[in-house]
Scaffold this active site. Structure first.
Site, PDB file in Angstrom:
ATOM      1  N   LYS A 118     -10.539  -0.472  10.498  1.00 32.60           N
ATOM      2  CA  LYS A 118     -10.986  -1.419   9.518  1.00 32.60           C
ATOM      3  C   LYS A 118     -11.336  -2.825  10.522  1.00 32.60           C
ATOM      4  O   LYS A 118     -11.432  -3.668   9.899  1.00 32.60           O
ATOM      5  CB  LYS A 118      -9.450  -1.860   8.830  1.00 32.60           C
ATOM      6  CG  LYS A 118      -8.935  -0.805   7.764  1.00 32.60           C
ATOM      7  CD  LYS A 118      -7.965  -1.165   7.007  1.00 32.60           C
ATOM      8  CE  LYS A 118      -7.144  -0.079   6.333  1.00 32.60           C
ATOM      9  NZ  LYS A 118      -7.945   0.569   5.097  1.00 32.60           N
TER      10      LYS A 118
ATOM     11  N   HIS B 127       0.791  -0.993  -0.083  1.00 35.13           N
ATOM     12  CA  HIS B 127       0.094   0.024   0.110  1.00 35.13           C
ATOM     13  C   HIS B 127       0.968   1.246   0.065  1.00 35.13           C
ATOM     14  O   HIS B 127       2.010   1.200   0.298  1.00 35.13           O
ATOM     15  CB  HIS B 127      -0.960   0.153   1.107  1.00 35.13           C
ATOM     16  CG  HIS B 127      -1.880   0.916   1.425  1.00 35.13           C
ATOM     17  ND1 HIS B 127      -1.804   2.312   1.893  1.00 35.13           N
ATOM     18  CD2 HIS B 127      -3.376   0.843   1.228  1.00 35.13           C
ATOM     19  CE1 HIS B 127      -3.023   3.088   1.866  1.00 35.13           C
ATOM     20  NE2 HIS B 127      -3.868   2.246   1.487  1.00 35.13           N
TER      21      HIS B 127
ATOM     22  N   CYS C  81      -4.597   2.550  -3.800  1.00 35.06           N
ATOM     23  CA  CYS C  81      -3.205   2.815  -2.931  1.00 35.06           C
ATOM     24  C   CYS C  81      -2.303   1.814  -3.388  1.00 35.06           C
ATOM     25  O   CYS C  81      -1.485   1.660  -2.590  1.00 35.06           O
ATOM     26  CB  CYS C  81      -3.592   3.197  -1.661  1.00 35.06           C
ATOM     27  SG  CYS C  81      -4.675   4.405  -1.245  1.00 35.06           S
TER      28      CYS C  81
ATOM     29  N   ASP D 113       2.927  -4.363   8.027  1.00 32.81           N
ATOM     30  CA  ASP D 113       1.685  -3.693   7.942  1.00 32.81           C
ATOM     31  C   ASP D 113       0.626  -4.436   7.940  1.00 32.81           C
ATOM     32  O   ASP D 113       0.338  -5.345   7.271  1.00 32.81           O
ATOM     33  CB  ASP D 113       1.707  -2.910   6.498  1.00 32.81           C
ATOM     34  CG  ASP D 113       0.307  -2.381   6.070  1.00 32.81           C
ATOM     35  OD1 ASP D 113      -0.436  -2.565   6.700  1.00 32.81           O
ATOM     36  OD2 ASP D 113       0.196  -1.698   5.033  1.00 32.81           O
TER      37      ASP D 113
ATOM     38  N   GLN E  68      -4.633  -5.129   6.965  1.00 31.23           N
ATOM     39  CA  GLN E  68      -5.752  -5.860   6.477  1.00 31.23           C
ATOM     40  C   GLN E  68      -5.767  -7.193   7.106  1.00 31.23           C
ATOM     41  O   GLN E  68      -6.405  -8.211   6.532  1.00 31.23           O
ATOM     42  CB  GLN E  68      -5.245  -6.128   5.038  1.00 31.23           C
ATOM     43  CG  GLN E  68      -5.733  -4.703   4.190  1.00 31.23           C
ATOM     44  CD  GLN E  68      -6.849  -4.338   4.052  1.00 31.23           C
ATOM     45  OE1 GLN E  68      -7.966  -4.966   4.247  1.00 31.23           O
ATOM     46  NE2 GLN E  68      -7.404  -3.245   3.825  1.00 31.23           N
TER      47      GLN E  68
HETATM   48  N1  PLP Z   1      -1.954  -0.761   4.644  1.00 33.03           N
HETATM   49  C1  PLP Z   1      -3.078  -1.359   4.121  1.00 33.03           C
HETATM   50  C2  PLP Z   1      -2.632  -2.672   3.573  1.00 33.03           C
HETATM   51  C3  PLP Z   1      -4.153  -0.749   4.028  1.00 33.03           C
HETATM   52  O1  PLP Z   1      -5.027  -1.554   3.066  1.00 33.03           O
HETATM   53  C4  PLP Z   1      -4.101   0.554   4.331  1.00 33.03           C
HETATM   54  C5  PLP Z   1      -5.574   1.206   3.964  1.00 33.03           C
HETATM   55  O2  PLP Z   1      -6.277   0.750   3.106  1.00 33.03           O
HETATM   56  C6  PLP Z   1      -3.363   1.367   4.934  1.00 33.03           C
HETATM   57  C7  PLP Z   1      -2.088   0.519   5.205  1.00 33.03           C
HETATM   58  C8  PLP Z   1      -3.560   2.524   5.340  1.00 33.03           C
HETATM   59  O3  PLP Z   1      -4.298   2.427   6.585  1.00 33.03           O
HETATM   60  P1  PLP Z   1      -4.824   4.026   7.425  1.00 33.03           P
HETATM   61  O4  PLP Z   1      -5.303   4.549   6.042  1.00 33.03           O
HETATM   62  O5  PLP Z   1      -6.011   3.371   8.165  1.00 33.03           O
HETATM   63  O6  PLP Z   1      -3.755   4.454   8.069  1.00 33.03           O
END
Ligand code: PLP
Length: 416
Positions: A233, A130, A371, A207, A210
């Site tokens: 999420k 992402h 993203c 990260d 998800q």
């Molecule tokens: N990492 C992953 C895999 C994501 O899917 C997302 C959001 O869609 C993020 C990071 C970013 O999360 P946040 O916008 O809650 O900081």
């Protein structure tokens, strides 16, 4: 698969009744919410907990000796204990509250990176990441003169571990990668990647944005050094997330932002820092958000991660079966060892058009690059349609999606 496979503790009708928004109608149709990978919905008890916090307990945390401040601090620190226990942390002090995964990764890239990464150093990420696990490292590389290397992705949407091994020969300082892909649903072999990275002398950041909504996370089992999550999420409010790291590591890192709450002493000559985790929590935090985040994790734990996994496995298998039988639909990503997220192209309908027409039937899916521009480039596409299912989705909603696709084919391609 049959509904017999539903874990006995997950009563879908009762569970859905706890989410007020799911009884909404959109464009005259019952809402079919298939966009939880972007942000999930919240159950009443999370809304109620935040409401009660504001009605009965609000005051600023940590600073006051009066009753309300004590109660607010207890609610806030109680959430830290819940999230620490959810992630398998050694102690609550290993949890730093952030706005979400993005801020957690920025914190590490900025704080740890400024101390431990210099010119000529290597940082390994993957082409699957992402943007929030891409851009903070690019900013660090620009600031320090470090180089970023990217682990390749196979045509099936898996990380290429041979490529990882090749990149580890460069002795990177850190390997930062996602636990679960937001576009493909791929569940990456975290413990194995961590083992290889650590053998090459690298720290690891995972990260978990998800993964944490779907899987019971145990950072000790995974063996990583940093783990980042987002509350919104996982049935919690927006603007509240967490970074987990071992205490020794947090203690070695300089503050990320300066201000109130994060200091021990301030003089005109200079300042000293509060103990971890407060050293990284400058300013008044999102108290109600954190309290709601804690309640969301309690909610998921009460539903049971085994029950959630069993339900999602059933929905995933059913959606795979239905979607692979739709003519003209190309599914991206693996068929096994994945979460309940599906990225696809359909005929030559632009994903945005598809999303718009499905919305007319109350079906909310996401369209775009999610993203994940480098991943989209890798697959030679600009965008996909993405349907993501969560604990409150049903097989009937899979059917409604497939019916909606047939309708879109009629409208756009005159296929009947
Ligand atoms: N990492 C992953 C895999 C994501 O899917 C997302 C959001 O869609 C993020 C990071 C970013 O999360 P946040 O916008 O809650 O900081």
């Amino acid at each position: 698969m049959t509904t017999d496979m539903l874990a006995p503790s997950l009563d879908l009708t009762a569970l859905r009744a706890q989410f007020p928004i799911l009884s909404r109608e959109i464009n005259g149709h019952p809402l079919v919410f298939l966009d939880s990978a972007a942000s999930s919905q919240r159950p009443l008890r999370v809304l109620d907990r935040m409401d009660r916090y504001y009605r009965e307990q609000h005051a600023n945390v940590h600073r006051g000796a009066h009753q309300l401040s004590v109660e607010a601090t207890e609610a806030f620190e109680g959430a830290r204990r819940i999230i620490a226990s959810h992630l398998g942390a050694n102690e609550p002090a290993e949890i730093v509250f952030t706005r979400g995964t993005t801020e957690a990764i920025n914190l590490v890239a900025s704080s740890w990176g400024s101390k431990f990464v210099g010119a000529g150093d290597e940082i390994v990420i993957t082409k699957m990441e992402h943007h929030s696990n891409f851009v903070p490292w690019q900013l660090l590389a620009e600031r320090t003169g470090a180089t970023i290397r990217f682990v390749d992705v196979t045509p099936d949407g898996l990380l290429d571990l041979d490529d990882l091994d090749r990149l580890l020969l460069g002795r990177p300082k850190i390997v930062a990668f996602m636990h679960v892909s937001n576009s493909l649903g791929t569940i990456n072999p975290v413990a194995e990647i961590v083992r290889r990275a650590q053998a090459a002398g690298a720290l690891t950041l995972v990260d978990g944005a998800q993964a944490a909504p779907h899987l019971k996370i145990d950072v000790a089992e995974l063996g990583c050094d940093f783990y980042a999550i987002s509350g919104h999420k996982m049935c919690g409010p927006t603007g509240a997330g967490a970074l987990w790291a071992r205490r020794e590591l947090l203690e070695q890192m300089p503050p990320y932002q300066g201000g109130g709450e994060m200091i021990s002493e301030v003089t005109m000559a200079g300042s000293t820092w509060a103990a971890v985790p407060h050293k990284f929590e400058a300013g008044t935090p999102n108290i109600a958000g954190v309290v709601g985040f804690g309640e969301a994790v309690r909610f998921l734990t009460d539903v049971g991660f085994d029950a959630i996994a069993a339900h999602e496995a059933e929905i995933t298998a059913y959606a795979l079966e239905r979607l692979t039988n739709v003519d003209g639909l190309t599914l991206y990503g693996p068929r096994e060892n994945k979460t309940s997220v599906f990225s696809f192209s359909y005929l030559d309908i632009h994903p945005h058009d598809l999303s718009t027409i499905l919305d007319q039937r109350g079906i909310a899916i996401r369209a775009g690059n999610h993203c994940n521009q480098p991943l989209m480039d890798h697959f030679g596409i600009n965008a996909t349609a993405r349907a993501s299912f969560y604990l409150y989705n049903s097989r009937e909603e899979v059917d409604m999606l497939v019916d909606g696709l047939a309708m879109a084919a009629k409208v756009f391609c005159h296929i009947s």
